[in-house]
Design a protein around this motif. Structure first.
Motif: not given
Length: 138
Positions: A89-93, A98-104
């Motif tokens: 909600i409060d994060n930019s695309e 970046q969060y998805i890359k970290e999770l990967e």
């Protein structure tokens, strides 16, 4: 996240059901007063009366409306809370990417650990099988 989305969908479904309950209560228990001076309440013949309206005392009607309104407000606040807890909600695309890359990366590490543990399990099972076979042979 799936759990939050399920909770949100359930809450929206419940809110829709509450709206229907409010409409039913108001249409079923209102009094038969005129709204304007030119209004007329049509007299129904006994065979036409279906019993759709069962007026209740005005105090009880207002109390019921107030309770239903409070329930609607509470459910709406619950929905608002669930929406604010959704990720992103409060994060930019870019932040989300970046969060998805970290999770990967975390997933790759976890998969490597799983593969290593699986090989270790197979080795231990083979040793255990050898021990069991040696015990049976005497």
């Amino acid at each position: 996240m799936g759990d939050r989305l399920t909770q949100l969908q359930d809450a929206v479904d419940q809110l829709a059901q509450q709206f229907v309950a409010c409409i039913y209560f108001n249409s079923r228990h209102h009094d038969l007063d005129k709204l304007g001076t030119s209004d007329a309440i049509r007299e129904l013949k006994p065979e036409e009366q279906r019993g759709d309206v069962e007026p209740i005392p005005p105090e009880e009607f207002k109390s019921g409306q107030l309770e239903l309104a409070r329930d609607l407000i509470y459910k709406e606040q619950q929905i608002e809370y669930l929406i604010t807890t959704l990720p992103g909600i409060d994060n930019s695309e870019e932040d989300q990417e970046q969060y998805i890359k970290e999770l990967e990366e975390e997933l790759k590490v976890a998969e490597a650990q799983f593969q290593e543990a699986s090989k270790e399990k197979d080795t231990i099972l083979a040793k255990l099988d050898e021990i069991i076979q040696s015990i049976r042979r005497p």
